[in-house]
Design a protein around this motif. Structure first.
Motif, mmCIF file in Angstrom:
data_model
loop_
_atom_site.group_PDB
_atom_site.id
_atom_site.type_symbol
_atom_site.label_atom_id
_atom_site.label_comp_id
_atom_site.label_asym_id
_atom_site.label_seq_id
_atom_site.Cartn_x
_atom_site.Cartn_y
_atom_site.Cartn_z
ATOM 1 N N GLN A 173 3.695 0.215 -0.010
ATOM 2 C CA GLN A 173 4.483 -1.159 0.588
ATOM 3 C C GLN A 173 3.442 -2.373 0.214
ATOM 4 O O GLN A 173 3.879 -3.397 -0.427
ATOM 5 N N SER A 174 2.047 -2.183 0.171
ATOM 6 C CA SER A 174 1.313 -3.452 -0.318
ATOM 7 C C SER A 174 1.670 -3.671 -1.717
ATOM 8 O O SER A 174 1.371 -5.048 -2.028
ATOM 9 N N ILE A 175 1.789 -2.551 -2.709
ATOM 10 C CA ILE A 175 1.889 -3.008 -4.254
ATOM 11 C C ILE A 175 3.235 -3.802 -4.179
ATOM 12 O O ILE A 175 3.231 -4.645 -4.798
ATOM 13 N N ASP A 176 4.324 -3.387 -3.391
ATOM 14 C CA ASP A 176 5.604 -4.042 -3.330
ATOM 15 C C ASP A 176 5.416 -5.337 -2.914
ATOM 16 O O ASP A 176 5.966 -6.308 -3.395
ATOM 17 N N ASN A 177 4.714 -5.751 -1.884
ATOM 18 C CA ASN A 177 4.453 -6.991 -1.255
ATOM 19 C C ASN A 177 3.821 -7.863 -2.403
ATOM 20 O O ASN A 177 4.028 -8.961 -2.251
ATOM 21 N N TRP A 178 2.703 -7.373 -2.928
ATOM 22 C CA TRP A 178 1.962 -8.108 -3.927
ATOM 23 C C TRP A 178 2.993 -8.729 -5.000
ATOM 24 O O TRP A 178 3.078 -9.640 -5.296
ATOM 25 N N LEU A 179 3.791 -7.574 -5.677
ATOM 26 C CA LEU A 179 4.689 -7.940 -6.735
ATOM 27 C C LEU A 179 5.624 -8.968 -6.243
ATOM 28 O O LEU A 179 5.883 -9.943 -6.864
ATOM 29 N N THR A 180 6.329 -8.832 -5.264
ATOM 30 C CA THR A 180 7.370 -10.024 -4.670
ATOM 31 C C THR A 180 6.736 -11.183 -4.418
ATOM 32 O O THR A 180 7.509 -12.080 -4.694
#
Lengths: 362, 372, 162
Positions: free
Chosen positions: A13-20
């Motif tokens: 989730q944190s990777i996704d948040n960072w990417l978005t």
């Protein structure tokens, strides 16, 4: 009551948040896709390499041999060396073969495992896509593999290959029935086709303990049918080294052969993961009823280790079959399916439904 | 090529070349199979890929030199082949060979039989897809080759017999090692039964497959365990005893079914009988010479001489025509493998490819023996 | 009813035999450390001993004075079934006795044709040639397999009786 620090979903989730937050929406999605694809390919390659090495070591120990022990520590790099050799070899195409289909077949073989591998649950949150029809999706897509075998046998223009692929076609189509019915027992028990819910249903005990008789039967049937579906000994009639030299992949060489070779092991892994998830609780630690102390200790071991432990135990079991039993003949293979496994599975699923109805499972 | 027959329903039989390079023909044997789907309609063995004209070479060699060529016929019963030629020469010369040599020869023969059968067992398992049995069979085969190596100096092509006896005396450790082997092998042989003979898949694959009737066995001349499994009593050790076989207590293994399983069982039981024979002899090897005195240049009297022995595969006949010179005028071997192979077509018809592989395994073909 | 009984009995007896087979291989899997029979060949070269009678290659032993026991009688050449031994032994007049006598010039041994049958060793009246226990004889050129067994400058040991 499991420890949430072992949950992978927050990490992803944190990777996704960072990417978005860093990239605009469409680019972030594409990056996520690429990441998933690359990791799936890397995972498959690693899986193939390690399973081939494991098979060779296990086979050696069954056979009073040492096994690979020259390349790297205890020969761990042996398969890397083998694959390197296969990549450097010339991939021959026989002159009289159907060139398009001949070259397509190895990719079809690899296609099914690549797709399926994303739908399987490896640990809490470690799953590419938790489909609500996950079980159905896996069984459906993994059948593409047999197309590769059929096409390779047909296009090679070799009689041995043709016999091998025809055998394999009959075999996989038949055994998919009882494998599917064995899976149905668990689906009936857990009331869902979604992997996460099936695993969640096994929080207070794995199905193999909770479901008693019908699940035991289903487990045995699934292991037999799964071994047959992956074309492994004692059901390796499609290859049948002593009868058909190498069966459907007789004409293949180099990297195309490596694809067939790797696909066999990845398919084995998929079957074993399915068996683990459905019958042995997937990554769920072993919980016994009210034994709080035991359950807490079991929870300390990360789920990914539980998962890998169960998977390796089942893989060794299936290798044990291969290195012990003689191969069946094609008519006996079909007899086993249609006269034994299928009737038993059919009765079994009725039995399971009855047990659910009466509430006799734990 | 024959004309392809197209049946009324439009299907057509097809041909497959099985061999000369094929994992289960065990050498360079080429079988042309006529198939209908997986069903075998006809098997046609084609020979000659490993023909070394051993019989012709014998005509140029003298009688001492002939023996080493026979090692290379049926290399798994090398010792028995040597024994056959030696006996033929000795009988022609009317030499009386010492008892010690007779004992050593029979022990060696039976050890060879066990080693050949253990290897066959492993290969049989491998042909049926159980690769592990190959390694187990080879382990016991290796044990015996070590014993051979210690006494004879070679592992496979021993060339241990000479006209008049054996080449060297047995090694001082020979008796001890053979006893160790027998003790070890007696624990291993039941394992063979658990691993393969009792296995349900194995039984399914072998029972009722490739049936050879007694009449067919006799008319094709199928000898050895393969013939005895059909009820054709043909053990040369019993019928025309040579060496000291007439003084020994052992059974001739006879089965009546004639299927693949009987041929399998006949060989397993033969190993037990061989153990029995070795146990009777190993403690009683008499003292004395291991070789009778023979002339340096052996010249057989004019005439024809025939000697047969029981090798691991069946009856090996040695036929020598002598014109009184130091090398034979004509030499002919009646090899068991050739006759056994001739019955393959009769047994395999109507079966599947997998059955053919099982049948070939139980015939225990050694291709250099067929081709010579 | 008996048909159904047989059906289930066949399943269970079949499964039982399968488990028995797995017990055998399982035993070896568990005891792999003890039961492994593989020899680590190139690694165990130092300790590897062949049996005394092992027939590896024909050699002609020479003593420290470069003397051998070969009289050039050609017995081995005659005994050899494959023509792998050639003796070149011209007749030389002995300066002491004045008689003509065979003296070994070259004992040529073609290893490529040799079947290691031991007949030459048996035929040798002076035990001049023996079998050596070495076994690594692979070479890249087949001409290297033809050897001259008597060393250059060597001569017949005078103690050897003909």
């Amino acid at each position: 009551m499991y420890l949430s620090i072992y949950d992978f979903s927050s990490f992803f989730q944190s990777i996704d948040n960072w990417l978005t937050s860093t990239f605009p929406e469409p680019i972030a999605t594409i990056i996520v896709w690429i990441l998933i694809g690359v990791s799936a390919i890397a995972f498959t390659a690693l899986l193939g390499l390690s399973l081939v090495y494991a098979e060779r070591k296990v086979a050696a120990w069954f056979q009073l041999r040492i096994g690979p022990n020259r390349v790297g520590f205890q020969g761990v790099l042996q398969t890397v060396a083998d694959i390197t050799k296969l990549i450097m070899k010339e991939p021959l195409t026989p002159g009289t073969s159907d060139k398009f289909l001949y070259n397509l077949a190895p990719f079809l073989m690899m296609l099914a495992p690549f797709i399926v591998i994303g739908a399987l649950p490896y640990a809490e949150g470690l799953q590419v896509m938790d489909l609500n029809v996950g079980v159905f999706f896996v069984t459906a897509v993994s059948s593409i593999g047999v197309l590769g075998i059929l096409i390779s046998g047909y296009s090679s223009n070799n009689k041995y290959s043709l016999i091998g692929s025809m055998r394999s076609g009959a075999q996989v189509v038949s055994y998919e029935l009882s494998a599917g019915l064995a899976i149905m027992v668990i689906v009936v028990m857990s009331g869902s086709l979604q992997f996460s819910e099936i695993i969640e249903a096994q929080r207070d005990g794995w199905w193999i303990f909770k479901g008693h008789l019908p699940v035991w039967i289903a487990f045995v049937v699934f292991i037999i049918a799964g071994t047959a579906e992956t074309n492994r000994g004692p059901f390796d009639l499609a290859e049948a080294e002593s009868e058909l030299t190498a069966g459907f992949h007789t004409e293949y060489s180099g990297i195309k052969f490596a694809f067939f070779f790797l696909a066999e092991y990845v398919n084995l892994f998929i079957i074993v993961v399915l068996a683990t998830t459905l019958f042995l609780g997937g990554w769920m630690p072993l919980h016994i009823g009210d034994w709080e102390a035991f359950n807490n200790i079991a929870d300390i071991i990360p789920p990914i280790f539980w998962f890998l432990g169960k998977v390796s135990a089942l893989i060794i079991l299936i290798m044990w079959f291969k290195w012990t039993f003689p191969r069946l003949r094609i008519d006996q293979l079909l007899t086993l399916e249609w006269k034994y496994l299928l009737p038993i599975s059919l009765v079994n699923i009725v039995l399971a439904a009855f047990i659910i109805l009466m509430g006799w499972h734990f | 090529m024959e004309e392809t027959i197209i049946s009324p329903d439009g299907t057509q039989e097809y041909f497959i070349n099985m061999g000369p390079q094929h994992p289960s023909t065990h050498g360079v044997l080429r079988l042309v199979l006529t198939l209908d789907g997986e069903i075998i309609e006809k098997v046609e063995p084609h020979l000659g890929y490993i023909h070394r004209s051993i019989e012709k070479m014998c005509e140029k060699d003298n009688y001492r030199q002939i023996i080493h060529l026979t090692d290379r016929m049926d290399y798994l019963s090398a010792h028995m082949n040597n024994h056959a030629v030696s006996l033929a020469i000795e009988n022609a010369l009317e030499v009386e060979i010492p008892d010690r040599a007779k004992y050593i020869r029979v022990i060696m023969d039976e050890l060879t039989r066990i080693s050949s059968h253990t290897l066959w067992w492993g290969v049989m398992g491998m042909d049926l897809g159980a690769i592990t049995s190959f390694l187990y069979g080879f382990r016991d085969h290796e044990y015996i080759t070590e014993i051979f190596e210690e006494t004879c100096g070679a592992r496979l092509t021993m060339n241990y017999n000479v006209p008049g006896g054996v080449m060297f005396d047995i090694h001082p450790n020979f008796v001890k090692h053979v006893k160790d082997f027998i003790a070890d092998f007696k624990t291993k042989l039941p394992e063979y039964d658990t691993l393969l003979s009792g296995n349900v898949i194995f039984l399914e694959r072998t029972k009722g497959i490739g049936i050879l009737t007694k009449e067919d066995a006799i008319s094709f001349g199928v000898t050895g365990p393969a013939g005895r499994a059909s009820g054709f009593s043909n053990d040369v050790r019993k019928k025309e005893p040579y060496g000291i076989y007439d003084q020994l207590d052992f059974k001739e293994i006879l089965y009546t079914d004639g299927d693949t399983y009987s041929r399998y069982k006949a060989r397993i039981d033969e190993m037990w009988e061989s153990i029995k024979i070795i146990e009777q002899l190993i403690d009683n090897i008499p003292e004395g010479d291991f070789q009778a005195k023979t002339r340096k240049v052996i010249k057989l009297p004019k005439g024809e001489f025939y000697q047969k022995v029981e090798t691991a595969r069946g009856e090996l006949g040695v036929y020598i025509v002598s014109d009184g010179k130091m090398n034979p005028y004509r030499m002919k071997f009646r090899s068991p493998g050739f006759s056994n192979l001739s019955a393959l077509d009769r047994m395999a018809r109507g079966g599947k490819i997998a059955d053919l592989v099982a049948i070939m395994s139980t015939l225990d073909l050694v291709v250099p023996d067929i081709d010579r | 009813m008996s048909a159904i009984g047989n059906y289930f009995r066949s399943i269970f007896s079949g499964l039982k035999t399968l488990f028995q087979g797995m017990a055998v291989t399982g035993y070896y899997f568990r005891n792999a450390r003890k039961e492994i029979i593989t020899q680590q060949y190139p690694d165990n070269k130092d300790t590897l001993r062949m049996y005394d009678r092992f027939r590896g290659i024909v050699v002609m032993p020479h003593d420290e004075n470069n003397l051998h026991a070969c009289t050039g009688c050609s017995a081995c050449e005659i005994a050899c079934p494959n023509g792998s031994i050639e003796i070149i032994a011209p007749r030389v007049v002995d300066p002491e006795t004045g008689k003509k006598k065979k003296v070994i010039n070259q004992h040529i041994y073609h290893y490529s044709m040799c079947t290691l049958c031991n007949l030459c060793i048996l035929s040798c009246p002076t035990e001049a040639i023996v079998m050596d226990q070495t076994f690594e004889h692979a070479v890249y050129d087949r001409s290297l397999l033809t050897q001259i067994l008597n060393k250059p400058g060597s001569s017949l040991n005078p103690n050897v009786k003909e």
